[in-house]
Scaffold this active site. Structure first.
Site, PDB file in Angstrom:
ATOM      1  N   LYS A 164     -16.976  -7.192  -7.013  1.00 35.25           N
ATOM      2  CA  LYS A 164     -15.643  -6.745  -7.429  1.00 35.25           C
ATOM      3  C   LYS A 164     -15.344  -7.211  -8.856  1.00 35.25           C
ATOM      4  O   LYS A 164     -14.859  -6.444  -9.694  1.00 35.25           O
ATOM      5  CB  LYS A 164     -14.619  -7.356  -6.458  1.00 35.25           C
ATOM      6  CG  LYS A 164     -13.402  -6.497  -6.227  1.00 35.25           C
ATOM      7  CD  LYS A 164     -12.405  -7.208  -5.339  1.00 35.25           C
ATOM      8  CE  LYS A 164     -12.567  -6.910  -3.871  1.00 35.25           C
ATOM      9  NZ  LYS A 164     -11.567  -7.615  -3.045  1.00 35.25           N
TER      10      LYS A 164
ATOM     11  N   THR B  11      -3.984 -11.709   3.673  1.00 29.57           N
ATOM     12  CA  THR B  11      -3.648 -12.460   4.898  1.00 29.57           C
ATOM     13  C   THR B  11      -3.800 -11.505   6.071  1.00 29.57           C
ATOM     14  O   THR B  11      -2.809 -11.059   6.656  1.00 29.57           O
ATOM     15  CB  THR B  11      -2.199 -13.001   4.825  1.00 29.57           C
ATOM     16  OG1 THR B  11      -1.315 -11.919   4.492  1.00 29.57           O
ATOM     17  CG2 THR B  11      -2.059 -14.103   3.810  1.00 29.57           C
TER      18      THR B  11
ATOM     19  N   GLU C  88       5.661  -9.600  -3.158  1.00 28.68           N
ATOM     20  CA  GLU C  88       5.328  -8.359  -3.856  1.00 28.68           C
ATOM     21  C   GLU C  88       5.658  -7.176  -2.961  1.00 28.68           C
ATOM     22  O   GLU C  88       5.389  -7.211  -1.765  1.00 28.68           O
ATOM     23  CB  GLU C  88       3.817  -8.398  -4.149  1.00 28.68           C
ATOM     24  CG  GLU C  88       3.299  -7.211  -4.861  1.00 28.68           C
ATOM     25  CD  GLU C  88       4.014  -6.977  -6.162  1.00 28.68           C
ATOM     26  OE1 GLU C  88       4.069  -7.916  -6.974  1.00 28.68           O
ATOM     27  OE2 GLU C  88       4.530  -5.870  -6.351  1.00 28.68           O
TER      28      GLU C  88
ATOM     29  N   LEU D 118       4.759  -3.830  -3.812  1.00 27.79           N
ATOM     30  CA  LEU D 118       4.125  -2.603  -4.323  1.00 27.79           C
ATOM     31  C   LEU D 118       3.530  -1.760  -3.198  1.00 27.79           C
ATOM     32  O   LEU D 118       3.081  -2.266  -2.167  1.00 27.79           O
ATOM     33  CB  LEU D 118       3.065  -2.921  -5.379  1.00 27.79           C
ATOM     34  CG  LEU D 118       1.796  -3.681  -5.025  1.00 27.79           C
ATOM     35  CD1 LEU D 118       0.755  -2.778  -4.388  1.00 27.79           C
ATOM     36  CD2 LEU D 118       1.229  -4.284  -6.296  1.00 27.79           C
TER      37      LEU D 118
ATOM     38  N   ASN E  28       9.082  -5.022   5.285  1.00 28.33           N
ATOM     39  CA  ASN E  28       8.065  -4.207   5.966  1.00 28.33           C
ATOM     40  C   ASN E  28       8.448  -3.924   7.417  1.00 28.33           C
ATOM     41  O   ASN E  28       8.179  -2.838   7.940  1.00 28.33           O
ATOM     42  CB  ASN E  28       6.691  -4.880   5.872  1.00 28.33           C
ATOM     43  CG  ASN E  28       6.015  -4.562   4.539  1.00 28.33           C
ATOM     44  OD1 ASN E  28       6.567  -3.848   3.708  1.00 28.33           O
ATOM     45  ND2 ASN E  28       4.819  -5.091   4.333  1.00 28.33           N
TER      46      ASN E  28
ATOM     47  N   GLY F 212       5.781  11.902  12.328  1.00 31.16           N
ATOM     48  CA  GLY F 212       4.391  12.367  12.348  1.00 31.16           C
ATOM     49  C   GLY F 212       3.512  11.364  13.071  1.00 31.16           C
ATOM     50  O   GLY F 212       3.931  10.762  14.067  1.00 31.16           O
TER      51      GLY F 212
ATOM     52  N   CYS G 200      -0.910  -3.248   5.688  1.00 28.61           N
ATOM     53  CA  CYS G 200       0.310  -4.058   5.583  1.00 28.61           C
ATOM     54  C   CYS G 200       1.241  -3.901   6.780  1.00 28.61           C
ATOM     55  O   CYS G 200       1.407  -4.840   7.550  1.00 28.61           O
ATOM     56  CB  CYS G 200       1.050  -3.708   4.302  1.00 28.61           C
ATOM     57  SG  CYS G 200       0.025  -3.929   2.850  1.00 28.61           S
TER      58      CYS G 200
ATOM     59  N   LYS H 173      -2.852   6.984   4.162  1.00 22.82           N
ATOM     60  CA  LYS H 173      -1.788   7.800   3.572  1.00 22.82           C
ATOM     61  C   LYS H 173      -2.389   8.490   2.362  1.00 22.82           C
ATOM     62  O   LYS H 173      -3.466   8.093   1.888  1.00 22.82           O
ATOM     63  CB  LYS H 173      -0.577   6.949   3.189  1.00 22.82           C
ATOM     64  CG  LYS H 173      -0.835   5.975   2.037  1.00 22.82           C
ATOM     65  CD  LYS H 173       0.464   5.311   1.613  1.00 22.82           C
ATOM     66  CE  LYS H 173       0.265   4.497   0.359  1.00 22.82           C
ATOM     67  NZ  LYS H 173       1.496   3.850  -0.090  1.00 22.82           N
TER      68      LYS H 173
ATOM     69  N   ARG I  22      -7.812   1.138   6.141  1.00 20.85           N
ATOM     70  CA  ARG I  22      -7.475   0.088   7.097  1.00 20.85           C
ATOM     71  C   ARG I  22      -6.431   0.614   8.089  1.00 20.85           C
ATOM     72  O   ARG I  22      -5.425   1.179   7.702  1.00 20.85           O
ATOM     73  CB  ARG I  22      -6.940  -1.151   6.365  1.00 20.85           C
ATOM     74  CG  ARG I  22      -8.030  -1.935   5.669  1.00 20.85           C
ATOM     75  CD  ARG I  22      -7.462  -3.082   4.879  1.00 20.85           C
ATOM     76  NE  ARG I  22      -6.665  -2.616   3.755  1.00 20.85           N
ATOM     77  CZ  ARG I  22      -5.925  -3.400   2.979  1.00 20.85           C
ATOM     78  NH1 ARG I  22      -5.869  -4.698   3.215  1.00 20.85           N
ATOM     79  NH2 ARG I  22      -5.244  -2.906   1.969  1.00 20.85           N
TER      80      ARG I  22
HETATM   81  C1  UGA Z   1       3.876  -0.958   2.329  1.00 18.37           C
HETATM   82  C2  UGA Z   1       5.312  -1.063   1.804  1.00 18.37           C
HETATM   83  O1  UGA Z   1       5.875   0.239   1.644  1.00 18.37           O
HETATM   84  C3  UGA Z   1       5.341  -1.774   0.451  1.00 18.37           C
HETATM   85  O2  UGA Z   1       6.679  -1.949   0.013  1.00 18.37           O
HETATM   86  C4  UGA Z   1       4.675  -3.146   0.630  1.00 18.37           C
HETATM   87  O3  UGA Z   1       4.638  -3.864  -0.599  1.00 18.37           O
HETATM   88  C5  UGA Z   1       3.250  -2.948   1.140  1.00 18.37           C
HETATM   89  O4  UGA Z   1       3.286  -2.261   2.391  1.00 18.37           O
HETATM   90  C6  UGA Z   1       2.631  -4.315   1.319  1.00 18.37           C
HETATM   91  O5  UGA Z   1       3.079  -5.047   2.188  1.00 18.37           O
HETATM   92  O6  UGA Z   1       1.787  -4.684   0.504  1.00 18.37           O
HETATM   93  P1  UGA Z   1       1.797   0.667   1.816  1.00 18.37           P
HETATM   94  O7  UGA Z   1       1.072  -0.055   2.903  1.00 18.37           O
HETATM   95  O8  UGA Z   1       1.123   0.930   0.511  1.00 18.37           O
HETATM   96  O9  UGA Z   1       3.148  -0.136   1.418  1.00 18.37           O
HETATM   97  O10 UGA Z   1       2.211   2.061   2.420  1.00 18.37           O
HETATM   98  P2  UGA Z   1       3.560   2.844   2.736  1.00 18.37           P
HETATM   99  O11 UGA Z   1       3.846   3.786   1.654  1.00 18.37           O
HETATM  100  O12 UGA Z   1       4.622   1.894   3.143  1.00 18.37           O
HETATM  101  O13 UGA Z   1       3.102   3.690   4.018  1.00 18.37           O
HETATM  102  C7  UGA Z   1       2.732   3.000   5.230  1.00 18.37           C
HETATM  103  C8  UGA Z   1       2.405   3.968   6.321  1.00 18.37           C
HETATM  104  O14 UGA Z   1       3.582   4.583   6.814  1.00 18.37           O
HETATM  105  C9  UGA Z   1       1.476   5.107   5.939  1.00 18.37           C
HETATM  106  O15 UGA Z   1       0.492   5.255   6.965  1.00 18.37           O
HETATM  107  C10 UGA Z   1       2.382   6.318   5.883  1.00 18.37           C
HETATM  108  O16 UGA Z   1       1.698   7.502   6.179  1.00 18.37           O
HETATM  109  C11 UGA Z   1       3.396   5.983   6.942  1.00 18.37           C
HETATM  110  N1  UGA Z   1       4.722   6.631   6.769  1.00 18.37           N
HETATM  111  C12 UGA Z   1       5.482   6.361   5.677  1.00 18.37           C
HETATM  112  C13 UGA Z   1       5.196   7.480   7.749  1.00 18.37           C
HETATM  113  O17 UGA Z   1       4.528   7.728   8.776  1.00 18.37           O
HETATM  114  N2  UGA Z   1       6.425   8.065   7.603  1.00 18.37           N
HETATM  115  C14 UGA Z   1       7.202   7.808   6.526  1.00 18.37           C
HETATM  116  O18 UGA Z   1       8.325   8.354   6.439  1.00 18.37           O
HETATM  117  C15 UGA Z   1       6.711   6.956   5.531  1.00 18.37           C
END
Ligand code: UGA
Length: 458
Positions: free
Chosen positions: A51, A101, A165, A167, A230, A275, A282, A345, A352
């Protein structure tokens, strides 16, 4: 010369700080690059030599729009280096701990071994007097207090701050340089001139100057903000998916329901997309670790609902498997299933806890011949699920000869598919839109039988 958040040159220089970022996964690599972009001198440290070599060569080892360009720019500017040696972090003023973690194997709690190894390695190289260790990893409440005691004992010349964080993958650069908010957690006896406070205000000076709101708080609150955020997001998704289950039983339409709810500003429409539910590195593990920590603290009942949030989420996967089976006449043996999407997504190659791959694998085990296509996650999927079939030939390659097509990750490429073009390549024009993201009318007009979760059957 440092840059403003809009990319123009600043009229001032950022504080002349040297930063180290320990752990160069999604969080750490993005943080290191973005801190260099703000004008700091940054070293990213990771035990993974491959990496480190890739990042040092200007290659981001995962899919993240916009990150590679900034990585190269800052490598060329000489502000950013990567190393496998903690000794290269020893002269930094601020050390960000950005390691993972993950969920403990066989349990729900978070595995803290990487955080502890990071702190132990930092202590071992002999940190500078007045330097500040900043925790960014998602941790169980109480971790910062434990680490503060450890540092006070073994590296009393250092200080600790907690800085969760938020993000999102796919928007990591923007979320880091233009976050909704910053959270700074400090020890209870902190004063405005304490090194931890001074360091945080200096590092985030450009963001604070741009008006990003900041919450200054104690360690426990800072840790909890992250998992609470979260947990709330996961709950919102599972709420609308629970409504989808009820819609399926009543003939209601969860999309109309979600739209009507979204006009209420107290509810809002974001994270209300029904869905196949949430996956990724996360949300699933964070709600489980939060519950596990609450159990340890004797307040497990307060978070008991998170087990339901998890269960609703996992039931959506069962529902898609059942629907495919039903549509194939009760037995999937020997039937061809096309799966569109492997990433958890869109705009990510992260698989993961991917809902799409969980469904694909279950159908394969049940006897179906499953072919998966994803615009970015195929390499990762092939490694993790070698028994599935994969195609590099797009949705058409996956759908060739299929008895059912399941759309499980809503990439733009799939939203833009022409159902009339896909129609002749399949054996049967059966579509399951597991993300409620395709235009049902268009697919039906092109001769497909369109099924979605939580929506009436046509
Ligand atoms: C998530 C949080 O949104 C971030 O704010 C956080 O920093 C991050 O985890 C983390 O802890 O590091 P992420 O895992 O990148 O971010 O993904 P999301 O955009 O939150 O989506 C999570 C899942 O929810 C995806 O599988 C997505 O398809 C699903 N989702 C999201 C839905 O099924 N419906 C929705 O309306 C939105």
């Amino acid at each position: 010369m440092s840059t403003n958040l809009d990319g123009s040159a600043t009229s001032y220089d950022v504080a002349p700080l040297r930063l180290s970022v320990v752990g160069t996964g999604y969080l750490g690599a993005t943080h290191a690059v973005c801190m260099a972009e703000l004008g700091f001198d940054v070293v990213g440290v990771d035990v993974d030599a491959d990496k480190v070599a890739r990042l040092a060569a200007g290659v981001v080892p995962f899919f993240e729009p916009g990150l590679e360009e900034l990585l190269r720019k800052n490598l060329e500017a000489g502000r950013l280096t990567f190393s496998t040696s903690f000794a290269d972090a020893a002269d930094a003023d601020v050390h960000f701990v950005c390691v993972g973690t993950p969920q403990l194997p066989g349990g729900h709690a978070a595995d803290m071994r990487y955080v502890d190894a990071a702190v132990s390695n930092l202590i071992a190289v002999g940190l500078k007097a007045g330097s500040v260790v900043v925790g960014k990893s998602t941790v169980p409440a109480g971790t910062a207090a434990r680490l503060a005691e450890w540092l006070a004992r073994d590296a009393p010349q250092t200080h600790l701050a907690w800085n969760p964080e938020f993000l999102r993958e796919g928007f990591a650069v923007d979320d880091t340089l233009r976050p909704d908010r910053l959270v700074f957690g400090f020890a209870d006896d902190i004063t405005p001139d304490s090194p931890a406070v001074v360091a945080m205000e200096a590092v985030y000076g450009p963001l604070l100057a741009a008006g990003v709101p900041v919450v200054r708080t104690d360690f426990a609150t800072a840790e909890l903000v992250k998992v609470a955020a979260n947990a709330f997001l996961a709950t919102k998704i599972s709420f609308i998916n629970a409504m989808a289950e009820v819609c399926e039983a009543t003939g209601g339409d969860v999309l109309g329901l979600a739209r009507a709810l979204s006009y209420d500003p107290r509810i809002g429409g974001r994270f209300l997309a029904p869905g196949l539910g949430f996956g990724g590195g996360c949300l699933p593990k964070d709600i489980r670790a939060f519950q596990a920590r609450a159990d340890e603290l004797g307040v497990g009942a307060a978070l008991g609902f998170l087990a339901d949030v998890d269960a609703v989420n996992l039931r959506r996967r069962d529902r898609v498997v059942t629907l495919v089976t039903e549509l194939l006449g009760g037995d999937v043996t020997g039937k061809k299933v096309a799966i569109l999407g492997a990433a958890f997504k869109p705009n990510s190659d992260d698989i993961r806890d991917s809902p799409a791959l969980a469904v694909a694998e279950r159908l394969r085990r049940a006897g179906a011949t499953v072919t998966v296509y994803d615009p970015a996650a195929l390499a990762n999927a092939r490694r993790a699920y070698p028994e599935l079939n994969y195609t590099d030939e797009g949705a058409t390659g996956a759908a060739r000869g299929a008895h059912v097509v399941a759309h499980l990750t809503e990439w733009m490429e799939f939203r833009e598919l022409d159902p009339a073009v896909l129609r002749p390549v399949v054996a049967t024009p059966l579509l399951i839109d597991g993300r409620n993201a395709l235009d049902a009318r268009l697919w039906r007009e092109a001769g497909w039988t369109y099924h979605a979760l939580g929506r009436p059957r046509a």
